[in-house]
Motif scaffolding. Sequence first.
Motif, PDB file in Angstrom:
ATOM      1  N   GLN A 236     -47.500   1.909  74.102  1.00  0.00           N
ATOM      2  CA  GLN A 236     -46.423   0.940  74.278  1.00  0.00           C
ATOM      3  C   GLN A 236     -45.515   1.333  75.448  1.00  0.00           C
ATOM      4  O   GLN A 236     -44.301   1.264  75.384  1.00  0.00           O
ATOM      5  CB  GLN A 236     -45.638   0.776  72.976  1.00  0.00           C
ATOM      6  CG  GLN A 236     -46.499   0.198  71.863  1.00  0.00           C
ATOM      7  CD  GLN A 236     -45.740  -0.149  70.614  1.00  0.00           C
ATOM      8  OE1 GLN A 236     -44.674   0.389  70.345  1.00  0.00           O
ATOM      9  NE2 GLN A 236     -46.291  -1.061  69.826  1.00  0.00           N
ATOM     10  N   TRP A 237     -46.160   1.754  76.527  1.00  0.00           N
ATOM     11  CA  TRP A 237     -45.578   2.119  77.823  1.00  0.00           C
ATOM     12  C   TRP A 237     -44.952   3.511  77.829  1.00  0.00           C
ATOM     13  O   TRP A 237     -44.864   4.162  78.855  1.00  0.00           O
ATOM     14  CB  TRP A 237     -44.540   1.098  78.293  1.00  0.00           C
ATOM     15  CG  TRP A 237     -44.316   1.132  79.776  1.00  0.00           C
ATOM     16  CD1 TRP A 237     -43.409   1.898  80.465  1.00  0.00           C
ATOM     17  CD2 TRP A 237     -45.039   0.388  80.760  1.00  0.00           C
ATOM     18  NE1 TRP A 237     -43.511   1.670  81.805  1.00  0.00           N
ATOM     19  CE2 TRP A 237     -44.498   0.739  82.022  1.00  0.00           C
ATOM     20  CE3 TRP A 237     -46.079  -0.549  80.703  1.00  0.00           C
ATOM     21  CZ2 TRP A 237     -44.971   0.181  83.218  1.00  0.00           C
ATOM     22  CZ3 TRP A 237     -46.540  -1.097  81.887  1.00  0.00           C
ATOM     23  CH2 TRP A 237     -45.988  -0.734  83.123  1.00  0.00           C
ATOM     24  N   TYR A 238     -44.511   4.006  76.675  1.00  0.00           N
ATOM     25  CA  TYR A 238     -43.821   5.293  76.618  1.00  0.00           C
ATOM     26  C   TYR A 238     -44.541   6.248  75.670  1.00  0.00           C
ATOM     27  O   TYR A 238     -44.130   6.424  74.519  1.00  0.00           O
ATOM     28  CB  TYR A 238     -42.373   5.100  76.179  1.00  0.00           C
ATOM     29  CG  TYR A 238     -41.568   4.212  77.096  1.00  0.00           C
ATOM     30  CD1 TYR A 238     -41.171   4.671  78.355  1.00  0.00           C
ATOM     31  CD2 TYR A 238     -41.231   2.910  76.728  1.00  0.00           C
ATOM     32  CE1 TYR A 238     -40.439   3.855  79.205  1.00  0.00           C
ATOM     33  CE2 TYR A 238     -40.500   2.092  77.574  1.00  0.00           C
ATOM     34  CZ  TYR A 238     -40.109   2.575  78.815  1.00  0.00           C
ATOM     35  OH  TYR A 238     -39.387   1.759  79.666  1.00  0.00           O
ATOM     36  N   PRO A 239     -45.634   6.877  76.122  1.00  0.00           N
ATOM     37  CA  PRO A 239     -46.363   7.815  75.269  1.00  0.00           C
ATOM     38  C   PRO A 239     -45.502   9.029  74.921  1.00  0.00           C
ATOM     39  O   PRO A 239     -44.594   9.406  75.673  1.00  0.00           O
ATOM     40  CB  PRO A 239     -47.569   8.210  76.119  1.00  0.00           C
ATOM     41  CG  PRO A 239     -47.143   7.954  77.524  1.00  0.00           C
ATOM     42  CD  PRO A 239     -46.233   6.774  77.469  1.00  0.00           C
ATOM     43  N   SER A 240     -45.800   9.638  73.799  1.00  0.00           N
ATOM     44  CA  SER A 240     -45.045  10.808  73.356  1.00  0.00           C
ATOM     45  C   SER A 240     -45.313  12.006  74.265  1.00  0.00           C
ATOM     46  O   SER A 240     -46.250  11.996  75.078  1.00  0.00           O
ATOM     47  CB  SER A 240     -45.441  11.169  71.927  1.00  0.00           C
ATOM     48  OG  SER A 240     -46.797  11.609  71.880  1.00  0.00           O
ATOM     49  N   VAL A 241     -44.492  13.021  74.115  1.00  0.00           N
ATOM     50  CA  VAL A 241     -44.690  14.262  74.882  1.00  0.00           C
ATOM     51  C   VAL A 241     -46.072  14.836  74.608  1.00  0.00           C
ATOM     52  O   VAL A 241     -46.784  15.263  75.527  1.00  0.00           O
ATOM     53  CB  VAL A 241     -43.597  15.288  74.521  1.00  0.00           C
ATOM     54  CG1 VAL A 241     -43.910  16.649  75.155  1.00  0.00           C
ATOM     55  CG2 VAL A 241     -42.223  14.795  74.971  1.00  0.00           C
TER      56      VAL A 241
END
Length: 288
Positions: free
Chosen positions: A90-95
Amino acid sequence: MRLIVVIIIVFINNITFAQNNTDVSLFFKKDSTNYLNEVSSKEGDLFNVLGHHGSAIENEWLGFRIYFNKVAAIDVYSKTKEGLEIRKAQWYPSVEQQKNGWGADYYKVGNTVGLGGIRLWDGEKVVPLNPITKRTARVVKEGTISYMEMLSEGIPYKNTNVDILVRVTVFTGIRKAKVEAFALTSEPVQFVTGINHHPGHKINSESNYISTWGLHPEDVAVDKIEIGSAILFNPNDFVQKISEESQYLLVSKPTKLLESWIVSANAKEKKLNTFEKFLAYIEEESKL
């Protein structure tokens, strides 16, 4: 024997056609599992309530989004390996996802057109696609492509109001994306498009393309990596090139349809991971 060969070829072609390595994404943050085909707003600003601030599309190598607000810029989601990620990340993958090889939002748009975004030119200055009477975003996945559209209605322009439709299309097996701008009016308009850049970027401005390579001051990704971007265009479609501090703008001739192609790469990829490799790719693509 010939009949068997023909049948095999048709079968293989049908398999290839059935594979769609593209995807779309459009949803509200409050309901992130409910994917939509279309959203509208009379205020023209759903930036803070939509997931990834607008509609998004992707192919194997890249993702793109159009901001659902007055900026209406095109932004880039960079990948380090081929595959579809937008619906999961959703455009912002986790670290953790980024450390495991997922892409990220390395590109910084700010108040510019981003990569291939569309605005208007009134003969003296740039006119944003704002204010409006209604703004609509739509996403479609079909065949071997996906595209997103943004329709901005009722834009004040040269003593009248105009409706502008912007469409961005990604293709299976083709890295580049196509940007089309339509003036849904009785009279032609002058479009503005272009590409942004940041301090320290390597920039090549040629007759039929502009490319950049360097770091973007983005702060939502785990790492900072060098990004290449380019816009390819027909120079006969334009009458003016404007160099600003943070972007190069192209002013079109009066028209009802403008087309360009946009593309990006980054230093973590396997192939187009240096300025020289990316520029060589752009040079070849610009000859097509």
